[in-house]
Design a protein around this motif. Structure first.
Motif, PDB file in Angstrom:
ATOM      1  N   SER A  73       0.856  -1.183   0.000  1.00 54.09           N
ATOM      2  CA  SER A  73       0.000   0.000   0.000  1.00 54.09           C
ATOM      3  C   SER A  73       0.894   1.236   0.000  1.00 54.09           C
ATOM      4  O   SER A  73       1.301   1.723   1.049  1.00 54.09           O
ATOM      5  CB  SER A  73      -0.912   0.008   1.236  1.00 54.09           C
ATOM      6  OG  SER A  73      -1.635   1.230   1.322  1.00 54.09           O
ATOM      7  N   LYS A 113      -8.054   5.169   2.395  1.00 55.33           N
ATOM      8  CA  LYS A 113      -8.540   3.892   2.923  1.00 55.33           C
ATOM      9  C   LYS A 113      -7.947   2.669   2.224  1.00 55.33           C
ATOM     10  O   LYS A 113      -8.386   1.550   2.485  1.00 55.33           O
ATOM     11  CB  LYS A 113     -10.076   3.827   2.861  1.00 55.33           C
ATOM     12  CG  LYS A 113     -10.780   4.927   3.646  1.00 55.33           C
ATOM     13  CD  LYS A 113     -10.577   4.792   5.148  1.00 55.33           C
ATOM     14  CE  LYS A 113     -11.375   5.830   5.920  1.00 55.33           C
ATOM     15  NZ  LYS A 113     -11.273   5.644   7.385  1.00 55.33           N
ATOM     16  N   THR A 114      -6.941   2.874   1.370  1.00 55.14           N
ATOM     17  CA  THR A 114      -6.326   1.690   0.759  1.00 55.14           C
ATOM     18  C   THR A 114      -5.411   0.969   1.743  1.00 55.14           C
ATOM     19  O   THR A 114      -5.196  -0.240   1.611  1.00 55.14           O
ATOM     20  CB  THR A 114      -5.537   2.059  -0.511  1.00 55.14           C
ATOM     21  OG1 THR A 114      -4.637   3.130  -0.224  1.00 55.14           O
ATOM     22  CG2 THR A 114      -6.482   2.468  -1.630  1.00 55.14           C
ATOM     23  N   LEU A 117      -7.806  -1.182   3.559  1.00 51.92           N
ATOM     24  CA  LEU A 117      -8.243  -2.264   2.678  1.00 51.92           C
ATOM     25  C   LEU A 117      -7.155  -3.328   2.555  1.00 51.92           C
ATOM     26  O   LEU A 117      -7.448  -4.533   2.550  1.00 51.92           O
ATOM     27  CB  LEU A 117      -8.596  -1.712   1.297  1.00 51.92           C
ATOM     28  CG  LEU A 117      -9.045  -2.738   0.252  1.00 51.92           C
ATOM     29  CD1 LEU A 117     -10.319  -3.451   0.699  1.00 51.92           C
ATOM     30  CD2 LEU A 117      -9.257  -2.064  -1.110  1.00 51.92           C
ATOM     31  N   GLY A 192      -6.189   3.229  -5.218  1.00 57.22           N
ATOM     32  CA  GLY A 192      -7.576   3.650  -5.335  1.00 57.22           C
ATOM     33  C   GLY A 192      -7.744   4.630  -6.481  1.00 57.22           C
ATOM     34  O   GLY A 192      -6.854   5.439  -6.746  1.00 57.22           O
ATOM     35  N   ARG A 307     -13.662   0.772  -0.964  1.00 56.83           N
ATOM     36  CA  ARG A 307     -12.693   1.037   0.101  1.00 56.83           C
ATOM     37  C   ARG A 307     -13.090   2.095   1.124  1.00 56.83           C
ATOM     38  O   ARG A 307     -12.594   2.068   2.262  1.00 56.83           O
ATOM     39  CB  ARG A 307     -11.350   1.439  -0.526  1.00 56.83           C
ATOM     40  CG  ARG A 307     -11.441   2.621  -1.466  1.00 56.83           C
ATOM     41  CD  ARG A 307     -10.158   2.785  -2.318  1.00 56.83           C
ATOM     42  NE  ARG A 307     -10.381   3.692  -3.424  1.00 56.83           N
ATOM     43  CZ  ARG A 307     -10.248   5.003  -3.376  1.00 56.83           C
ATOM     44  NH1 ARG A 307      -9.872   5.586  -2.243  1.00 56.83           N
ATOM     45  NH2 ARG A 307     -10.476   5.749  -4.442  1.00 56.83           N
ATOM     46  N   ARG A 313     -16.324  -2.265   3.969  1.00 58.17           N
ATOM     47  CA  ARG A 313     -15.006  -2.579   3.410  1.00 58.17           C
ATOM     48  C   ARG A 313     -14.592  -4.028   3.678  1.00 58.17           C
ATOM     49  O   ARG A 313     -14.041  -4.702   2.795  1.00 58.17           O
ATOM     50  CB  ARG A 313     -13.946  -1.623   3.943  1.00 58.17           C
ATOM     51  CG  ARG A 313     -12.583  -1.794   3.291  1.00 58.17           C
ATOM     52  CD  ARG A 313     -11.637  -0.670   3.661  1.00 58.17           C
ATOM     53  NE  ARG A 313     -11.591  -0.416   5.084  1.00 58.17           N
ATOM     54  CZ  ARG A 313     -12.063   0.700   5.661  1.00 58.17           C
ATOM     55  NH1 ARG A 313     -12.578   1.653   4.932  1.00 58.17           N
ATOM     56  NH2 ARG A 313     -12.000   0.837   6.966  1.00 58.17           N
ATOM     57  N   ALA A 317     -13.418  -6.936   1.119  1.00 57.90           N
ATOM     58  CA  ALA A 317     -12.132  -7.621   1.282  1.00 57.90           C
ATOM     59  C   ALA A 317     -12.311  -9.136   1.200  1.00 57.90           C
ATOM     60  O   ALA A 317     -11.451  -9.837   0.650  1.00 57.90           O
ATOM     61  CB  ALA A 317     -11.492  -7.228   2.608  1.00 57.90           C
TER      62      ALA A 317
END
Length: 333
Positions: A73, A113-114, A117, A192, A307, A313, A317
């Motif tokens: 990420s 929010k990655t 995630l 994202g 995400r 979320r 996932a």
């Protein structure tokens, strides 16, 4: 207390003193990278100011010995230490950086929010397969470090950012060494996008125009999954738009993913009028098999609905984990 909460930031302030304009980075050396990693344990690299303020910049959560999967990420962090330089679009890129993919396009926007995630996906994959994947996270906001660009543009001369960039990529290299012991492997770069209509984009280093060519096989050596094609386990077309392409497996989980069997052309104006498509960047090129090695890479660009909602979320996932597991079982067993 969640992992996210525990690791976020540690600030050590000296009484009566404020932040200074620049910081002093701890050196990340090769010797640091040769330590014996313990599966499931978190290893972190901190940035440091001249007056002793610290912030966790990079984190590596070591995977299990049998894992062939690395999750990264690079744009999901939100920490903005004031002692670090804020990146600007006016920075002049060094010519020495032009080795792997995109080194010139500038953005300081986070892929919100990655990081969350990525952690949720890692946990779901562990539940499904019994194996922890390797996980590498950049906790710094993209305005401080872009871990998906070459170092010049990524860090813009800031000593802390340079050290953090080196740590991020060294942790991935360390994870690749562990994965290579099991033969081939895969790096998934989690990003994202805000494209409309919303969709998930699978980046293989092939441009949108490449999907108009009608012969993807001629482009296999330009892709980030070159090793898979050369191994004879799959054709380029199968990996991009076949029944077991990652995009197709995501389609089956309820995602609008492209390229895939259902959406073979990521810039088809009938499906995607904005004709925008992220096909993979620096990390996908550097850590995939386009240039060398037996470890491939794919960039996954998840849309906002997947995400951003903290309540939904984890369910997304779970679906992603099923698709990734099916892909790994097909090509990396």
């Amino acid at each position: 207390m969640s992992l996210r909460t525990r690791i976020y930031i540690v600030i050590l302030l000296l009484s009566g003193l404020g932040y200074q304009a620049s910081g002093i980075a701890k050196t990340f050396s090769l010797q640091d990278s040769l330590r014996r990693y313990q599966p499931g344990k978190s290893y972190t690299f901190q940035v440091e100011s001249a007056i002793g303020e610290h912030a966790i910049a990079i984190e590596y959560i070591a995977g299990d010995a049998g894992s062939k999967l690395i999750l990264t990420s690079p744009h999901g962090g939100d920490l903005k230490p004031e002692f670090m330089h804020t990146r600007t679009k006016d920075f002049v890129v060094s010519g020495s950086d032009l080795d792997y993919g995109d080194t010139e396009s500038f953005s300081a926007m986070a892929d919100s929010k990655t990081l969350e995630l990525t952690l949720a996906l890692a946990e779901e994959i562990r539940k499904v397969t019994g194996l922890r994947p390797h996980v590498v996270l950049n906790h710094l906001h993209r305005s401080k470090l872009d871990a998906n660009r070459a170092m010049s543009l990524a860090a813009q001369g800031d000593e802390n950012a340079i050290a953090a960039w080196k740590a991020f990529h060294q942790y991935i290299e360390d994870a690749k060494v562990q994965v290579a012991k099991n033969g081939s492997g895969l790096v998934l770069n989690i990003h994202g996008n805000a494209h409309r209509p919303q969709r998930t984009e699978v980046g293989l280093l092939l441009s949108g125009k490449d999907f108009l060519s009608g012969d993807l096989e001629k482009l296999a050596d330009q892709s980030s999954v070159r090793a898979l094609v050369r191994s004879g386990k799959a054709s380029m077309k199968e990996l991009a738009t076949g029944d077991t392409a990652l995009g197709t497996l995501l389609n089956e989980g309820g995602f609008t993913a492209t390229p895939s069997k259902a959406y073979p052309n990521p810039i088809d104006a009938n499906d995607f009028p904005d004709r925008r498509y992220f096909n993979g960047g620096y990390n996908t090129a550097r850590h995939g098999s386009r240039f060398s090695g037996n470890i491939s890479a794919i960039q996954l660009e998840f849309n906002q609905d997947v995400r951003m909602n903290d309540r939904s979320r984890n369910n997304y996932a779970k679906s992603i984990a099923r698709a990734v597991t099916a892909f790994m079982n097909r090509y990396f067993k």
